[in-house]
Motif scaffolding. Structure first.
Motif: not given
Lengths: 327, 214
Positions: A268-292
């Motif tokens: 369960i910890v592995w599943f949650l950790l990996k999912t949290a990683f992708f969620v943070v990645l999604f947020v980082l994309l929003r913070a870093a990229l302009p809108r095409p």
């Protein structure tokens, strides 16, 4: 106590699991709004919401109170049936998709043989939420946003499906549990790297997240399809978007990163950790990229991602035939 | 399974009736979507989950979205509702209804007169069996369908290419090249076309000599 058979116990446990997963997902979706704002603030070198409670943790409570007590207004020029139906579809279709995701060997709602197809069916239904919302609002900006959203989602769903067919071919099953089990030695992100890339892009586009949020671009469309919504109906779109992020992250983990597999820590910890990683990645994309620009988004989908998935599928099929022709 | 079959079949029939009798175009489309989902449920109840899932993905998730998309763009108002209501007069639907009733009688007679066992069994057909059938006995049909779809794709792509857009692009490019040329060479030779102007003199001459050789 003759009614207390093992079957009844199993049913009750399954129902309990389903309710726990549902509540966890909704809570995660709601909490993500605060989490995202704090993360964005961190990356953009400012504070973010840090006043309510320790570290701003109660900001979400304040937001929820505000959303619940706002006037729930339906414009007189709106089509009432569709106006009310749209947010329900937005949230329900995404929540239902969690049904097929196996969380740990013992946890999960349904063990469907057509797991991946069920997710695609729900993603297909989810398009109607935006479409109906935009049309029922009786607002030109909302309609434009809805048209953009449906065209974008349809285009990206085409290769979202194709991106996963390599995995299906390698596993020989649409069942999510089979897919996770066959990743015990090698995660599918290695042999299906292009499938992974295109699925990430398609996933962001289907949830209308930045940088694919043209349907609700503030500068051009003044928030697009949910411009006329207020109160909890708007809240359902809002939470629905975060549930979409959690869903796509959980799917990425299940399909490409071996689900619950991992050394030392419990599944369960592995599943949650990996999912949290992708969620943070999604947020980082929003913070870093302009809108095409919108037409760039569409031509990128059709001219780059679709051929890429087709080539990926072709190579996968050839490799399967080369290595194991009997299967 | 039988209860699920009859319930979803009932929903499908009722929703389809509302599609026909409804006067509001978008509401009728919503009923059509419900009807398609109910038909998918019928597939599930009959033990064909693969076909059911594809029904939702393809019909409800893609084709109907385009329908709704187009109808929403038409901006149908009260006049459309009035027209629909006028079209629903008995004079209009009597003929088709009689024809459909004849077909219904034929189907019922076939159902009860034939030697089908008439029982819904719980056999489940998975994607593998469907795929084996599609790429085995029915391979030619699949290939023909693929060719038809490819032709439709090419035609749609050709029709969707807007010439105005292409011409605007071309004009913009020509203008840019002209302005580039204006910066590099103050006054292009009058006999040269504007497209040929941006080439530097040396490149121009080598090109010409190559052309002369070939």
């Amino acid at each position: 106590m003759n009614w207390w058979t093992p079957q009844v116990a199993a049913t009750l446990i399954a129902m309990l699991q389903a309710v726990v997963i549902l509540l966890a997902v909704v809570l995660a979706g709601a909490l993500l709004s605060m989490f995202e704002r704090r993360l964005l603030a961190l990356w953009q070198d400012r504070y973010g919401p840090n006043r309510v409670g320790p570290l701003g943790l109660f900001q979400i409570v304040a937001d929820m109170l505000k959303i619940f007590f706002k006037e729930d207004w339906i414009p007189p020029f709106a089509d009432r049936t569709f106006f009310v139906l749209a947010p329900a579809i937005a949230m329900a279709s995404l929540l239902l998709s969690f049904m097929v995701i196996p969380i740990t060997p013992g946890w999960g709602v349904a063990d469907l043989n057509i797991g991946i197809l069920f997710f695609f069916a729900m993603a297909g239904i989810n398009v109607y939420a935006v479409l109906f919302a935009g049309w029922a609002s009786g607002n030109k900006y909302a309609l434009l946003g809805a048209l953009r959203a449906s065209a974008q989602t349809l285009s990206y769903e085409v290769f979202m499906g194709l991106a996963l067919m390599g995995i299906v071919a390698m596993t020989g099953s649409f069942n999510m549990r089979d897919i996770v089990n066959s990743q015990e030695n090698l995660w599918f992100i290695v042999p299906q790297f292009f499938g992974f890339c295109t699925f990430v892009i398609a996933g962001i586009a289907v949830t209308h997240r930045h940088p694919f949020d043209q349907p609700e671009a503030e500068q051009e469309l003044a928030d697009g399809y949910h411009i006329e919504y207020s109160g909890m109906k708007w809240g359902m779109f809002f939470v629905g978007e975060y549930i979409g992020i959690v869903l796509i992250s959980a799917l990425l983990v299940t399909l490409f990163l071996g689900g619950w597999h991992g050394p030392l820590l419990p599944p369960i910890v592995w599943f949650l950790l990996k999912t949290a990683f992708f969620v943070v990645l999604f947020v980082l994309l929003r913070a870093a990229l302009p809108r095409p620009r919108y037409d760039k988004v569409m031509s990128f989908g059709w001219k780059v991602c679709l051929p890429l998935t087709l080539v990926n599928l072709l190579i996968t099929g050839a490799m399967i035939l080369l290595i194991d022709p009997a299967a | 399974m039988e209860i699920a079959f009859y319930l979803s079949a009932l929903v499908a029939v009722l929703a389809t009736l509302r599609v026909v009798t409804g006067t509001h175009p978008v509401h009728a489309l919503l009923y059509l979507i419900v009807s398609l989902i109910a038909v998918a449920m019928v597939f599930f109840a009959l033990g064909a989950p693969f076909a059911g899932a594809l029904e939702i993905i393809v019909y409800a998730g893609a084709i109907m979205v385009l329908f709704v998309f187009v109808v929403m763009m038409l901006n149908l108002g009260d006049s459309a509702v009035a027209q629909e209501r006028a079209w629903l007069s008995p004079r209009v639907w009597r003929g088709p209804a009689i024809l459909a009733a004849v077909l219904l009688v034929v189907m019922i007679v076939t159902l009860f007169g034939g030697n089908q066992d008439g029982v819904i069994r719980g056999d489940t057909l998975m994607a593998k069996e469907v795929g084996t059938l599609l790429f085995g006995p029915y391979l030619v049909v699949v290939e023909l369908a693929a060719m038809l779809l490819l032709a439709a794709l090419v035609a749609a792509s050709h029709l969707g290419r807007s010439e105005a857009h292409d011409e605007a692009d071309l004009a913009r490019e020509r203008q840019r090249e002209q302005s580039d040329a204006g910066a590099a060479v103050p006054r292009p030779a009058p006999q040269e076309t504007p497209l040929a102007a941006p080439r530097p003199a040396t490149a121009d001459s080598t090109n010409r000599s190559q052309e002369g050789r070939t």
